[in-house]
Design a protein around this motif. Structure first.
Motif, short mmCIF file in Angstrom:
data_model
loop_
_atom_site.label_atom_id
_atom_site.label_comp_id
_atom_site.label_asym_id
_atom_site.label_seq_id
_atom_site.Cartn_x
_atom_site.Cartn_y
_atom_site.Cartn_z
N GLY A 11 0.87 -1.27 0.03
CA GLY A 11 0.01 0.01 0.07
C GLY A 11 0.80 1.30 0.07
N GLY A 12 0.30 2.58 -0.40
CA GLY A 12 0.73 3.70 -0.54
C GLY A 12 2.13 3.68 -0.99
N VAL A 13 2.18 3.07 -2.28
CA VAL A 13 3.48 3.35 -2.86
C VAL A 13 3.53 4.14 -4.43
N GLY A 14 2.26 4.85 -4.33
CA GLY A 14 2.26 5.73 -5.43
C GLY A 14 1.43 5.31 -6.74
N LYS A 15 0.66 4.00 -6.50
CA LYS A 15 -0.19 3.44 -7.66
C LYS A 15 -1.16 4.49 -8.26
N THR A 16 -2.00 4.96 -7.13
CA THR A 16 -3.15 5.77 -7.68
C THR A 16 -2.54 7.08 -8.31
N THR A 17 -1.63 7.54 -7.69
CA THR A 17 -0.96 8.84 -8.25
C THR A 17 -0.30 8.63 -9.74
N GLN A 41 -11.41 1.91 -1.91
CA GLN A 41 -10.94 3.32 -1.42
C GLN A 41 -11.41 4.52 -2.25
N PRO A 207 10.53 11.87 -8.15
CA PRO A 207 10.74 12.41 -7.11
C PRO A 207 9.76 12.58 -5.93
N ASP A 209 7.59 14.56 -3.63
CA ASP A 209 7.10 15.90 -3.83
C ASP A 209 5.88 16.06 -3.31
N ARG A 213 0.57 15.17 -2.81
CA ARG A 213 -0.60 14.96 -1.98
C ARG A 213 -1.46 16.19 -1.87
N1 LIG Z 1 6.15 11.00 -5.52
C1 LIG Z 1 5.30 11.43 -4.36
N2 LIG Z 1 6.13 12.31 -3.40
C2 LIG Z 1 5.28 12.59 -2.56
N3 LIG Z 1 4.11 12.21 -1.90
C3 LIG Z 1 3.34 11.36 -2.93
C4 LIG Z 1 4.28 10.79 -4.17
N4 LIG Z 1 3.43 10.16 -4.92
C5 LIG Z 1 2.46 9.85 -4.18
N5 LIG Z 1 2.34 10.44 -2.91
C6 LIG Z 1 1.22 10.78 -1.91
O1 LIG Z 1 1.37 9.50 -1.05
C7 LIG Z 1 0.13 8.80 -0.77
C8 LIG Z 1 -0.08 7.50 -1.42
O2 LIG Z 1 -0.15 7.56 -2.74
P1 LIG Z 1 -1.21 6.96 -3.55
O3 LIG Z 1 -2.25 6.92 -3.27
O4 LIG Z 1 -0.83 7.17 -4.85
O5 LIG Z 1 -0.49 5.41 -3.29
P2 LIG Z 1 -1.13 4.04 -3.69
O6 LIG Z 1 -0.03 2.92 -4.10
O7 LIG Z 1 -2.26 4.28 -4.72
O8 LIG Z 1 -1.92 3.82 -2.30
P3 LIG Z 1 -2.93 2.52 -1.86
O9 LIG Z 1 -2.07 1.37 -1.85
O10 LIG Z 1 -3.67 3.03 -0.64
O11 LIG Z 1 -4.07 2.48 -3.24
C9 LIG Z 1 -0.89 9.85 -1.44
O12 LIG Z 1 -1.17 10.93 -0.66
C10 LIG Z 1 0.06 10.66 -2.54
O13 LIG Z 1 -0.61 11.92 -2.72
#
Ligand SMILES: Nc1ncnc2c1ncn2[C@@H]1O[C@H](COP(=O)(O)OP(=O)(O)OP(=O)(O)O)[C@@H](O)[C@H]1O
Ligand SMILES: [Mg+2]
Lengths: 259, 137
Positions: A11-17, A41, A207, A209, A213
């Protein structure tokens, strides 16, 4: 049509971003793009400033599924449609768990779709939709943070992919290092380690950044909220060239996967 | 290029060893290289680091001063020999010569007319034709 799944069981590795930035980036480059949220979610809608909705449920619920065209939501951006998700996705997964051919639900849904690119944003879990995404997709993109635990997530995804090889032709597209921090030795070490193993399939890192968020909080994509953000532009290398960042990632997707 | 993208070799039994497959993404390589250099510098003692930084600055500054002109080989050789005789850098002799020329030009004591020939190049109107007999000075 090319289908890309953005996956990492961690989780939270930046997939959705990554999925949202890529989808809007490609739409801006004239690709007719569909972004599908497979996570209860419902973060994709948040990132795009849309109300959450049960599009996915209505498109996939066994026995009462709508055709794709009737279930997608316009994103309010040219050439970008979305399939939103919300808590009903949990019920959907339970229902699908009992259905025949459940691994093929996304493949079937997208069979006659008329998009140039479809991007699947997966949940951080190993569930029926995760499997269905890996069956439907041509390539997976694996965002990963650069620490040991996260990199283990990459291995898990690849193991899952291997396990599906009988029903899926999906291949590794790229590993995308995220949250890259130039200050820490760990980031560099893990990047080198990944690059040594996966060679050119490790793409330049994104990077870390705060704009990422922030843009979500305002329901805007990075392109809209902070076009000068480091997460988009990457680092300046010698002679003004840049390395890393989502712009370069979209370049790579175009050059390597969408030819 | 992703291996996924590479078309399988068709029609022959040879295995395709694409050399690109053996290397990392160029941008990733550039980033790793740059960071390793920075890390290496961080490991130096303060005096060593200052020296590296000073040298890098010197190289950068010199880049500004660097230029490239085409000069008849005999004249170039003459300046070089002169520089050796005088134990001076040739660049500084050239700089002095250009400076003297610029002063004379501003004072109106230089006449280009005897050298001027019309140019056929779209970029220039004129060429200066130097007498080969004068090249060796
Ligand atoms: N490169 C980055 N730098 C800083 N913050 C980031 C970066 N990429 C994503 N984030 C932030 O980190 C959090 C998690 O990112 P994100 O939701 O994209 O991850 P995810 O893998 O989709 O999470 P999940 O597993 O819960 O679906 C979000 O608040 C997002 O805005
Ligand atoms: Mg997510």
């Amino acid at each position: 049509m090319i289908i890309l799944a953005v996956v990492n069981q961690k989780g939270g590795v930046g997939k959705t971003t990554t999925a949202v930035t890529l989808a809007h980036g490609l739409a801006q480059r004239d690709y007719h793009t569909l972004l599908i949220d497979l996570d209860a979610q419902g973060n994709v809608a948040d990132c795009l400033g849309l109300e959450t909705g049960n599009d996915l449920y209505r498109l996939l619920f066994p026995g009462m599924a709508l055709p794709l065209a009737q279930g997608v939501t316009p994103s309010g951006r040219p050439r970008l449609d979305v399939v939103r998700s919300d808590r009903t996705t949990t019920q959907l997964k339970i229902a699908l768990g009992a259905a025949d051919m459940r691994e093929y639900v996304l493949d079937d849904l997208l069979k006659d779709a008329s998009y140039d690119v479809v991007i699947l944003d997966c949940a951080p879990s190993m569930d029926v939709l995760h499997t269905a995404a890996m069956v439907a997709a041509h390539y997976i993109l694996i965002p990963t943070r650069l620490d040991q635990l996260a990199v283990k997530g990459v291995r898990d995804v690849l193991t899952t992919l291997q396990g599906l090889s009988r029903i899926s032709t999906c291949q590794l597209g790229a590993i995308i290092p995220t949250f890259y921090d130039r200050q820490t030795n760990e980031s560099l070490l893990q990047l080198k380690h990944l690059a040594r193993h996966f060679k050119e399939q490790v793409w330049p890192p994104i990077p870390q950044d705060v704009h990422c968020r922030e843009s979500t909080r305002y329901g805007k994509t990075l392109w809209e909220y902070a076009p000068q953000a480091r997460a988009l532009l990457g680092y300046t290398h010698t002679r003004g060239q840049s390395v890393g960042g989502y712009i370069q990632m979209v370049d790579r997707v175009e050059e390597v996967l969408l030819r | 290029m992703s291996p996924a993208r590479r078309k399988p070799a068709e029609g022959d039994n040879l295995i395709d060893f694409d050399p690109a497959a053996l290397r990392a993404d160029p941008a990733v390589r550039a980033l790793i290289g740059q960071e390793e250099r920075l890390k290496q510098e961080a490991r130096l003692s303060r005096r060593q680091r200052e020296k590296v930084i000073k040298e890098r600055r010197k190289i950068r500054e010199r880049r500004e001063q660097h230029t490239c002109y085409d000069i008849p080989p005999q004249l170039r050789q003459y300046i070089k020999t002169l520089a050796e005789e005088l134990r001076l850098p040739a660049s500084q002799i050239a700089a002095l010569a250009l400076l003297r020329f610029a002063r004379d030009w501003q004072a109106g004591t230089i006449d280009l007319a005897p050298y001027k020939r019309p140019s056929r190049s779209p970029k220039y109107d004129w060429n200066l034709e130097l007498d080969p007999a004068e090249w060796g000075v």
